[in-house]
Design a protein around this motif. Sequence first.
Motif, PDB file in Angstrom:
ATOM      1  N   ALA A 169       0.837  -1.204   0.000  1.00  0.00           N
ATOM      2  CA  ALA A 169       0.000   0.000   0.000  1.00  0.00           C
ATOM      3  C   ALA A 169       0.873   1.256   0.000  1.00  0.00           C
ATOM      4  O   ALA A 169       0.595   2.213  -0.732  1.00  0.00           O
ATOM      5  CB  ALA A 169      -0.938   0.001   1.204  1.00  0.00           C
ATOM      6  N   LEU A 170       1.931   1.251   0.792  1.00  0.00           N
ATOM      7  CA  LEU A 170       2.848   2.398   0.816  1.00  0.00           C
ATOM      8  C   LEU A 170       3.570   2.570  -0.524  1.00  0.00           C
ATOM      9  O   LEU A 170       3.754   3.688  -1.005  1.00  0.00           O
ATOM     10  CB  LEU A 170       3.873   2.239   1.937  1.00  0.00           C
ATOM     11  CG  LEU A 170       3.390   2.578   3.337  1.00  0.00           C
ATOM     12  CD1 LEU A 170       4.425   2.170   4.376  1.00  0.00           C
ATOM     13  CD2 LEU A 170       3.085   4.061   3.434  1.00  0.00           C
ATOM     14  N   ARG A 171       3.959   1.471  -1.148  1.00  0.00           N
ATOM     15  CA  ARG A 171       4.648   1.532  -2.432  1.00  0.00           C
ATOM     16  C   ARG A 171       3.734   2.107  -3.521  1.00  0.00           C
ATOM     17  O   ARG A 171       4.122   2.993  -4.278  1.00  0.00           O
ATOM     18  CB  ARG A 171       5.129   0.133  -2.835  1.00  0.00           C
ATOM     19  CG  ARG A 171       6.043   0.112  -4.059  1.00  0.00           C
ATOM     20  CD  ARG A 171       6.406  -1.306  -4.475  1.00  0.00           C
ATOM     21  NE  ARG A 171       5.283  -2.046  -5.024  1.00  0.00           N
ATOM     22  CZ  ARG A 171       4.777  -1.857  -6.243  1.00  0.00           C
ATOM     23  NH1 ARG A 171       5.273  -0.943  -7.030  1.00  0.00           N
ATOM     24  NH2 ARG A 171       3.756  -2.590  -6.661  1.00  0.00           N
ATOM     25  N   ALA A 214       0.369  10.173   2.890  1.00  0.00           N
ATOM     26  CA  ALA A 214      -0.175   9.519   4.079  1.00  0.00           C
ATOM     27  C   ALA A 214      -0.449  10.619   5.103  1.00  0.00           C
ATOM     28  O   ALA A 214       0.466  11.220   5.643  1.00  0.00           O
ATOM     29  CB  ALA A 214       0.813   8.503   4.625  1.00  0.00           C
ATOM     30  N   VAL A 215      -1.727  10.915   5.328  1.00  0.00           N
ATOM     31  CA  VAL A 215      -2.085  12.011   6.233  1.00  0.00           C
ATOM     32  C   VAL A 215      -2.400  11.514   7.636  1.00  0.00           C
ATOM     33  O   VAL A 215      -2.546  12.322   8.556  1.00  0.00           O
ATOM     34  CB  VAL A 215      -3.265  12.850   5.673  1.00  0.00           C
ATOM     35  CG1 VAL A 215      -2.838  13.594   4.432  1.00  0.00           C
ATOM     36  CG2 VAL A 215      -4.478  11.994   5.409  1.00  0.00           C
ATOM     37  N   GLU A 265      -2.270  -0.207  12.465  1.00  0.00           N
ATOM     38  CA  GLU A 265      -3.169  -1.058  11.689  1.00  0.00           C
ATOM     39  C   GLU A 265      -3.634  -0.447  10.370  1.00  0.00           C
ATOM     40  O   GLU A 265      -4.175  -1.152   9.525  1.00  0.00           O
ATOM     41  CB  GLU A 265      -4.430  -1.399  12.499  1.00  0.00           C
ATOM     42  CG  GLU A 265      -4.192  -2.176  13.762  1.00  0.00           C
ATOM     43  CD  GLU A 265      -3.874  -1.269  14.942  1.00  0.00           C
ATOM     44  OE1 GLU A 265      -4.320  -0.109  14.945  1.00  0.00           O
ATOM     45  OE2 GLU A 265      -3.138  -1.708  15.838  1.00  0.00           O
ATOM     46  N   SER A 266      -3.475   0.879  10.185  1.00  0.00           N
ATOM     47  CA  SER A 266      -4.066   1.494   8.986  1.00  0.00           C
ATOM     48  C   SER A 266      -3.344   2.772   8.573  1.00  0.00           C
ATOM     49  O   SER A 266      -2.551   3.335   9.328  1.00  0.00           O
ATOM     50  CB  SER A 266      -5.543   1.813   9.237  1.00  0.00           C
ATOM     51  OG  SER A 266      -5.649   2.861  10.190  1.00  0.00           O
ATOM     52  N   PHE A 267      -3.655   3.194   7.354  1.00  0.00           N
ATOM     53  CA  PHE A 267      -3.217   4.476   6.806  1.00  0.00           C
ATOM     54  C   PHE A 267      -4.438   5.221   6.301  1.00  0.00           C
ATOM     55  O   PHE A 267      -5.420   4.601   5.879  1.00  0.00           O
ATOM     56  CB  PHE A 267      -2.307   4.286   5.586  1.00  0.00           C
ATOM     57  CG  PHE A 267      -0.954   3.736   5.881  1.00  0.00           C
ATOM     58  CD1 PHE A 267       0.029   4.527   6.457  1.00  0.00           C
ATOM     59  CD2 PHE A 267      -0.645   2.430   5.558  1.00  0.00           C
ATOM     60  CE1 PHE A 267       1.282   4.022   6.709  1.00  0.00           C
ATOM     61  CE2 PHE A 267       0.612   1.917   5.807  1.00  0.00           C
ATOM     62  CZ  PHE A 267       1.576   2.714   6.385  1.00  0.00           C
TER      63      PHE A 267
END
Length: 187
Positions: free
Chosen positions: A129-131, A140-141, A146-148
């Motif tokens: 997800a980050l990639r 990413a705010v 566990e989450s973004f």
Amino acid sequence: MNALKIKKGSSRKSAYELRDPNSDVVETHTLAVIVDNEPGVLARVIGLFSGRGYNIDSLTVAEVDHTGHQSRITIVTGGTPAVIEQIKAQLGRIVPVHEVHDLTVEGAAVERELALFKVAGTGDKRVEALRLADIFRANAVDSTLESFVFEVTGAPAKIDAFADLMRPLGLVEMARTGVAALSRGGE
């Protein structure tokens, strides 16, 4: 013989004038409507759509002229060319409406949308997800273990593509602002 059926002496040079207004092809159009910023105006505009069974795909409203008390309503809707022309004509007849612009027909326009995505996941899904967020230039705010929450700005197609990629990675929730659009050029 005039194969394109262009009227002699026509000053318009737009290819949009060549399409058949009686066509049954459903098209998506972005309309910009300048209205007085007063109570009930949005309800009247929306009432025009709902009363005639027209759908609104996206709707954004904000005051754009504080001194003149005017707001801009950006509506994305679909219909045949005849239906779109009818919508524009009926919008123009509403009293607090000052201008109706069909940005789809008037030329090139810039359309952007903001969306927030909550993606829950751990391990490899979290890394993926980050990639993908980096590829889409998403910010990413908010981040927990566990989450973004990602913020993405761009054309509606970009927002749709990001959502499609995040679903298998744990997309929990999404919020979209709707399309904001301006015509390109000096006018």
